[in-house]
Scaffold this active site. Structure first.
Site, short mmCIF file in Angstrom:
data_model
loop_
_atom_site.label_atom_id
_atom_site.label_comp_id
_atom_site.label_asym_id
_atom_site.label_seq_id
_atom_site.Cartn_x
_atom_site.Cartn_y
_atom_site.Cartn_z
N HIS A 239 0.90 -1.16 0.00
CA HIS A 239 0.00 0.00 0.00
C HIS A 239 0.94 1.22 0.00
CE1 HIS A 239 -3.32 2.63 1.15
NE2 HIS A 239 -4.17 1.63 1.03
N TYR B 94 1.72 2.33 5.30
CA TYR B 94 1.72 0.89 5.66
C TYR B 94 3.04 0.19 5.34
CZ TYR B 94 -3.16 1.72 6.38
OH TYR B 94 -4.33 2.23 6.85
N HIS C 227 4.07 6.18 -7.71
CA HIS C 227 2.63 5.97 -7.58
C HIS C 227 1.86 7.29 -7.64
CE1 HIS C 227 -0.44 2.91 -6.48
NE2 HIS C 227 -1.07 3.92 -5.91
N GLU D 189 -1.00 5.52 -12.16
CA GLU D 189 -2.29 5.61 -12.85
C GLU D 189 -2.59 7.04 -13.27
OE1 GLU D 189 -5.39 3.98 -10.34
OE2 GLU D 189 -4.74 1.91 -10.69
N GLU E 86 -1.24 -3.81 -11.18
CA GLU E 86 -2.07 -3.66 -9.98
C GLU E 86 -3.48 -4.14 -10.28
OE1 GLU E 86 -2.03 0.27 -7.84
OE2 GLU E 86 -4.20 -0.03 -7.76
N THR F 121 -12.82 1.37 -5.42
CA THR F 121 -12.43 2.14 -4.23
C THR F 121 -11.37 1.40 -3.41
OG1 THR F 121 -14.10 1.09 -2.83
CG2 THR F 121 -14.77 3.11 -3.99
N TRP G 147 -3.20 -5.81 -5.26
CA TRP G 147 -3.31 -4.70 -4.30
C TRP G 147 -4.15 -5.16 -3.13
CZ3 TRP G 147 -1.17 0.11 -4.07
CH2 TRP G 147 -1.76 1.04 -3.20
C1 DCB Z 1 -6.06 2.77 -7.69
C2 DCB Z 1 -4.77 3.28 -7.08
C3 DCB Z 1 -4.55 2.84 -5.67
C4 DCB Z 1 -5.89 2.73 -4.97
C5 DCB Z 1 -6.63 1.60 -5.64
C6 DCB Z 1 -8.05 1.39 -5.11
O1 DCB Z 1 -6.98 3.84 -7.74
F1 DCB Z 1 -3.68 2.95 -7.82
O2 DCB Z 1 -3.69 3.72 -5.03
O3 DCB Z 1 -5.70 2.45 -3.61
O4 DCB Z 1 -6.67 1.72 -7.04
O5 DCB Z 1 -8.81 2.54 -5.27
C7 DCB Z 1 -6.50 3.18 -2.72
C8 DCB Z 1 -6.36 2.55 -1.35
C9 DCB Z 1 -7.08 3.39 -0.33
C10 DCB Z 1 -6.59 4.83 -0.40
C11 DCB Z 1 -6.73 5.37 -1.82
C12 DCB Z 1 -6.16 6.77 -1.98
O6 DCB Z 1 -6.84 1.23 -1.39
O7 DCB Z 1 -6.85 2.88 0.96
O8 DCB Z 1 -7.36 5.63 0.47
O9 DCB Z 1 -6.02 4.51 -2.71
O10 DCB Z 1 -4.82 6.80 -1.65
C13 DCB Z 1 -8.09 3.79 -8.59
C14 DCB Z 1 -8.28 2.79 -9.51
C15 DCB Z 1 -9.36 2.82 -10.40
C16 DCB Z 1 -10.26 3.88 -10.35
C17 DCB Z 1 -10.08 4.89 -9.42
C18 DCB Z 1 -9.00 4.87 -8.53
N1 DCB Z 1 -11.36 3.93 -11.24
N2 DCB Z 1 -8.86 5.91 -7.57
O11 DCB Z 1 -11.51 3.05 -12.08
O12 DCB Z 1 -12.18 4.90 -11.17
O13 DCB Z 1 -9.56 6.94 -7.70
O14 DCB Z 1 -8.08 5.84 -6.61
#
Ligand code: DCB
Length: 340
Positions: A66, A71, A133, A171, A260, A267, A294
């Site tokens: 993470h 973490y 990242h 991303e 990933e 989310t 992830w």
């Molecule tokens: C991606 C990111 C990753 C994110 C995960 C899950 O974001 F690469 O950093 O991880 O997918 O969303 C999340 C953690 C949370 C943390 C958050 C912000 O699990 O604990 O609070 O990051 O740091 C994505 C992937 C896909 C999409 C949107 C996101 N999508 N996004 O398809 O809309 O907005 O973070």
């Protein structure tokens, strides 16, 4: 005499079968060679495949950290060793967030964490992905100068290490961010910096819309060798449409890596979608795509591998120190995939 001739013929047939009949040679390969860096060396891209130093197809499978700013304490040498031995991973992704109190706001401390983890992964003979990242910073160009400085230093440090794979932008996202105008030009500045220090390194490049626009990258590829374009999916959100994009990219000859993916929705939280994840895994297996799950963290969220009740120091409580005793549903599902 006759017996000797028959014996020789049978021997030749067996050798031909071993060499020509792929499953047999693959089985033998797996017996003779390990699945780690010592036996696979510098990986390279051939067409849409990742190959090892013996020119055989190679698959990276593992887990991602993470955010290191939150973490990283659980990413110890012992836990990485445990992941290698009880989970069969051969790659660990070091997700170094740039924003959200990540690298940009605390450079030395975060960089030292990256180096500490990468050194442990290298000691354990595994591949390490060093992931710039980006996320809330949408456009990889936001911190482009910092990225140049970081990758110059890191690729110099690991210039002769076949273990290290560079992921130069996690991303890219946001309506205005495109492959042609933003991500590709960024990559064209960063890749030469890394390659000047470490010419043989594999480099992963993210694609727009949180790594869903692999089709755009396939239509306008980078003019460098050993590049992988990344596709990311979250099983609860992304399905057939995204797989179609991957199929399109592969059909155009663009090499793809799933650097990933998560079992939950996009989310990263909520319940896990095993049926939908199974559809993805079938697809990845069919196309021999490498993947990284992830996340190896104990955050209280569905995609985390470990329960929040896991802590490193359990001597006083007498509780187990093995994270395998604290797996979430997602952790159990992913462990099972890797054990197969
Ligand atoms: C991606 C990111 C990753 C994110 C995960 C899950 O974001 F690469 O950093 O991880 O997918 O969303 C999340 C953690 C949370 C943390 C958050 C912000 O699990 O604990 O609070 O990051 O740091 C994505 C992937 C896909 C999409 C949107 C996101 N999508 N996004 O398809 O809309 O907005 O973070």
């Amino acid at each position: 005499m006759k017996k000797i001739i028959v014996g020789i013929i049978i021997f030749i047939i067996i050798i031909v079968l071993i060499c020509e009949f792929t499953p047999v040679s693959e089985v033998l390969d797996n017996i003779i060679y390990n699945n780690y860096v010592s036996d696979n060396g510098w990986l390279y891209v051939d067409g849409t495949s990742i190959k090892n130093k013996r020119n055989k197809n190679f698959t990276l499978k593992g887990v991602s950290s993470h955010g290191l700013q939150w973490y990283s304490d659980i990413i110890t040498y012992d836990n990485l060793k445990n992941l290698k031995e009880s989970w069969n991973i051969n790659v660990f992704r070091i997700a170094m967030y740039t924003s959200e109190n990540g690298y940009i706001s605390n450079k030395e401390e975060i960089k030292n964490k990256v180096i500490e983890i990468a050194n442990n992964v290298i000691d354990l003979d595994m591949y390490a992905i060093i992931d710039w990242h980006i996320l809330r910073d949408n456009d990889p160009n936001t911190y482009k100068e910092d990225s140049k400085e970081f990758f110059n230093e890191i690729s110099n440090l690991y210039a002769d290490k076949p273990n290290v794979i560079y992921e130069i932008c996690n991303e890219p996202n946001g309506n205005s961010i495109s492959w042609d105008k933003h991500v590709k030009p960024y990559a064209e500045e960063i890749i030469p910096i890394i390659r000047q220090n470490s010419p043989k390194s594999l480099i992963i490049v993210g694609t727009p819309t949180w790594c869903q626009e692999v089709n755009a990258a396939a239509d306008n590829r980078l003019d460098f060798d050993n590049i992988l374009y990344s596709c990311h999916f979250y099983a609860g959100t992304h399905g057939e449409d995204l797989r179609k994009n991957v199929e399109y990219a592969l059909s155009k000859g663009a090499p793809i890596i799933i650097s990933e993916w998560g079992t939950t929705d996009m989310t990263g939280n909520g319940s896990i979608y095993t049926d939908k994840a199974n559809e993805w895994i079938d697809f990845l297996n069919k196309n021999n795509l490498s993947w990284i799950n992830w996340s190896f963290s104990n955050k209280s969220e569905g995609s985390a591998i470990i329960l929040p009740t896991y802590t490193l120091i359990n001597e006083e409580t007498g509780l187990s120190n093995d994270f395998n005793d604290y797996l979430t549903d997602s952790g159990k599902y992913v462990k099972n995939l890797l054990k197969k």
